[in-house]
Write a protein that holds these residues in place. Structure first.
Motif, mmCIF file in Angstrom:
data_model
loop_
_atom_site.group_PDB
_atom_site.id
_atom_site.type_symbol
_atom_site.label_atom_id
_atom_site.label_comp_id
_atom_site.label_asym_id
_atom_site.label_seq_id
_atom_site.Cartn_x
_atom_site.Cartn_y
_atom_site.Cartn_z
ATOM 1 N N GLY A 56 -10.711 -32.408 -39.325
ATOM 2 C CA GLY A 56 -11.389 -32.703 -40.536
ATOM 3 C C GLY A 56 -12.660 -31.906 -40.423
ATOM 4 N N PRO B 284 -7.610 -35.296 -39.980
ATOM 5 C CA PRO B 284 -8.483 -35.035 -41.078
ATOM 6 C C PRO B 284 -9.661 -35.784 -41.358
ATOM 7 C CG PRO B 284 -6.210 -34.708 -41.491
ATOM 8 C CD PRO B 284 -6.134 -35.615 -40.210
ATOM 9 N N LEU C 38 -6.135 -25.842 -39.460
ATOM 10 C CA LEU C 38 -6.306 -25.910 -40.714
ATOM 11 C C LEU C 38 -5.313 -27.331 -41.379
ATOM 12 C CD1 LEU C 38 -5.694 -22.412 -41.718
ATOM 13 C CD2 LEU C 38 -7.712 -23.828 -41.722
ATOM 14 N N LYS C 39 -4.674 -27.910 -40.520
ATOM 15 C CA LYS C 39 -3.870 -28.937 -40.762
ATOM 16 C C LYS C 39 -4.590 -30.271 -40.410
ATOM 17 C CE LYS C 39 0.566 -31.421 -39.897
ATOM 18 N NZ LYS C 39 1.874 -31.237 -39.209
ATOM 19 N N GLU C 40 -5.184 -30.250 -39.045
ATOM 20 C CA GLU C 40 -5.566 -31.630 -38.715
ATOM 21 C C GLU C 40 -7.206 -31.569 -38.458
ATOM 22 O OE1 GLU C 40 -3.624 -31.287 -34.935
ATOM 23 O OE2 GLU C 40 -1.831 -32.147 -35.648
ATOM 24 N N LEU D 77 -13.143 -29.033 -40.385
ATOM 25 C CA LEU D 77 -12.851 -27.767 -41.189
ATOM 26 C C LEU D 77 -12.052 -28.297 -42.718
ATOM 27 C CD1 LEU D 77 -11.716 -25.274 -38.610
ATOM 28 C CD2 LEU D 77 -13.832 -25.704 -39.281
ATOM 29 N N THR D 78 -11.231 -29.008 -42.504
ATOM 30 C CA THR D 78 -10.535 -29.402 -43.719
ATOM 31 C C THR D 78 -11.241 -29.930 -44.865
ATOM 32 O OG1 THR D 78 -9.646 -31.497 -42.797
ATOM 33 C CG2 THR D 78 -8.271 -29.677 -42.136
ATOM 34 N N GLN D 79 -12.107 -30.708 -44.354
ATOM 35 C CA GLN D 79 -13.162 -31.352 -45.530
ATOM 36 C C GLN D 79 -14.091 -30.411 -46.017
ATOM 37 O OE1 GLN D 79 -15.170 -34.973 -44.130
ATOM 38 N NE2 GLN D 79 -13.555 -35.859 -42.824
ATOM 39 N N HIS E 115 -11.724 -19.891 -46.314
ATOM 40 C CA HIS E 115 -10.916 -19.600 -45.068
ATOM 41 C C HIS E 115 -11.661 -18.198 -44.289
ATOM 42 C CE1 HIS E 115 -8.178 -22.235 -46.918
ATOM 43 N NE2 HIS E 115 -7.486 -22.122 -45.702
ATOM 44 N N ARG F 230 -15.054 -36.452 -38.065
ATOM 45 C CA ARG F 230 -16.044 -35.399 -38.271
ATOM 46 C C ARG F 230 -17.140 -35.421 -37.052
ATOM 47 N NH1 ARG F 230 -17.197 -32.818 -43.286
ATOM 48 N NH2 ARG F 230 -18.240 -31.451 -42.048
ATOM 49 N N LEU G 227 -13.689 -27.111 -46.289
ATOM 50 C CA LEU G 227 -12.771 -26.309 -47.035
ATOM 51 C C LEU G 227 -12.376 -26.783 -48.377
ATOM 52 C CD1 LEU G 227 -10.371 -25.000 -44.284
ATOM 53 C CD2 LEU G 227 -11.859 -23.325 -45.818
ATOM 54 N N ALA G 228 -12.035 -28.045 -48.344
ATOM 55 C CA ALA G 228 -11.511 -28.776 -49.638
ATOM 56 C C ALA G 228 -12.450 -28.784 -50.588
ATOM 57 C CB ALA G 228 -10.887 -30.209 -49.387
#
Length: 313
Positions: free
Chosen positions: A248, A220, A244-246, A250-252, A261, A223, A254-255
């Motif tokens: 970064g 995560p 969606l777990k690992e 995408l997770t950054q 999503h 980048r 998204l957060a």
């Protein structure tokens, strides 16, 4: 004694076209492959466990990340792959895990680009000059016969030129880029294989129709592309759960609500089964984010170790 396949044997047993076909079958009808688990052995050292199984075999990849391994003659990242018979649970072969990983990773990206990139791409940019970079060049060249120009870029100009010269000497149409922004803008496909923690590719550089392949980031905190690039793209992942777990990349975003999503069209398996149309027009920017999937390891290991899982074995 358990047969062991060296790195050279694994590479020889996984020609690009055959590997791409094997991976296609695995994504279309995937084996059981739980999300990998990571265990902190210390503040710096990590053990990763990636299992998968089908009706024929069980595969387990063990990956160690030990930053001080070089002091003892080892590698920071090392991997081994154990292949077992599904019916008996008996070990059948041990394969070099690094060779297996670079081979299947590069083939998966090139395979995804066949489904996501605009037809007949002619120009590829590979960003990064590490161990995976030359295999990415070779896989794309084998799976995309229309490519006429392959450009590599890295932060160190000398290392970049050395890689380009080495690949050119092997008959590949490769040159070194001096301007990353210009190289991104000119490319039909941009493949990133870095360990960057801050974005390297900016969305403002991407022209309409480009396919962006993000491979290097697997935590995560990592980048390779900025929020603009991600927000402009129609996104496909290798594994929804893992990405969606690992990832970064995408997770950054998204957060913080840069993307939702809904921006993720689906996984590569759904695309290859015809359930998801990732590219809807020639102007679409598409993005494939991979973090590594155990189904790829099992598919590649079965191809490489076929002789050890015959009915007579």
């Amino acid at each position: 004694m358990l047969p062991q396949l060296s790195a050279e044997q694994v590479h020889a047993a996984l020609p690009w076209l055959a590997l791409a076909e094997t991976l296609t079958q695995a994504f279309v009808a995937p084996p059981e492959a739980p999300v990998r688990t990571a265990h902190a052995m210390s503040a710096a050292d990590t053990l990763l466990f990636m299992p998968a199984w089908n009706e024929r075999a069980i595969g387990m990849k063990l990956v160690t990340v030990i930053p001080t391994a070089g002091h003892f003659g080892g590698h920071t990242v090392d991997a081994s792959y154990l292949l077992l018979d599904r019916a008996t649970g008996s070990p059948r072969a041990m394969l070099d895990g690094e060779a297996l990983t670079v081979r299947r990773t590069a083939a998966t990206s090139a395979l995804a680009a066949r489904a996501l990139a605009a037809p007949s791409p002619t120009r590829l940019l590979v960003v990064g000059t590490g161990r995976l970079a030359p295999y990415m060049v070779r896989a794309y060249h084998a799976l995309h016969p229309t490519l006429q120009h392959i450009v590599v870029w890295g932060r160190n100009a000398e290392t970049t030129q050395q890689l380009a010269t080495e690949l050119l000497d092997h008959g590949l149409p490769v040159s070194a880029a001096t301007s990353l922004a210009d190289a991104v803008h000119e490319a039909d496909i941009v493949s990133c294989v870095t360990t960057a923690r801050e974005p390297v590719v900016l969305g403002e550089w991407l022209r309409a129709g480009t396919h962006l392949d993000l491979v290097g980031g697997f935590t995560p905190a990592m980048r390779e592309a900025d929020d603009v690039a991600v927000s402009r793209a129609r996104i496909v992942v290798d594994s929804m759960d893992s990405a969606l777990k690992e990832a970064g990349d995408l997770t950054q975003p998204l957060a913080v609500g840069i993307i939702s999503h809904d921006a993720i069209a689906g996984d590569l398996g759904a695309v290859l089964r015809g359930e998801v149309m990732a590219r809807r027009s020639a102007q679409d920017i598409t993005l494939f984010k991979s973090v590594g999937h155990a189904l790829e390891d099992l598919a590649a290991a079965l191809l490489a170790g076929a002789a050890f899982l015959t009915p007579s074995s």
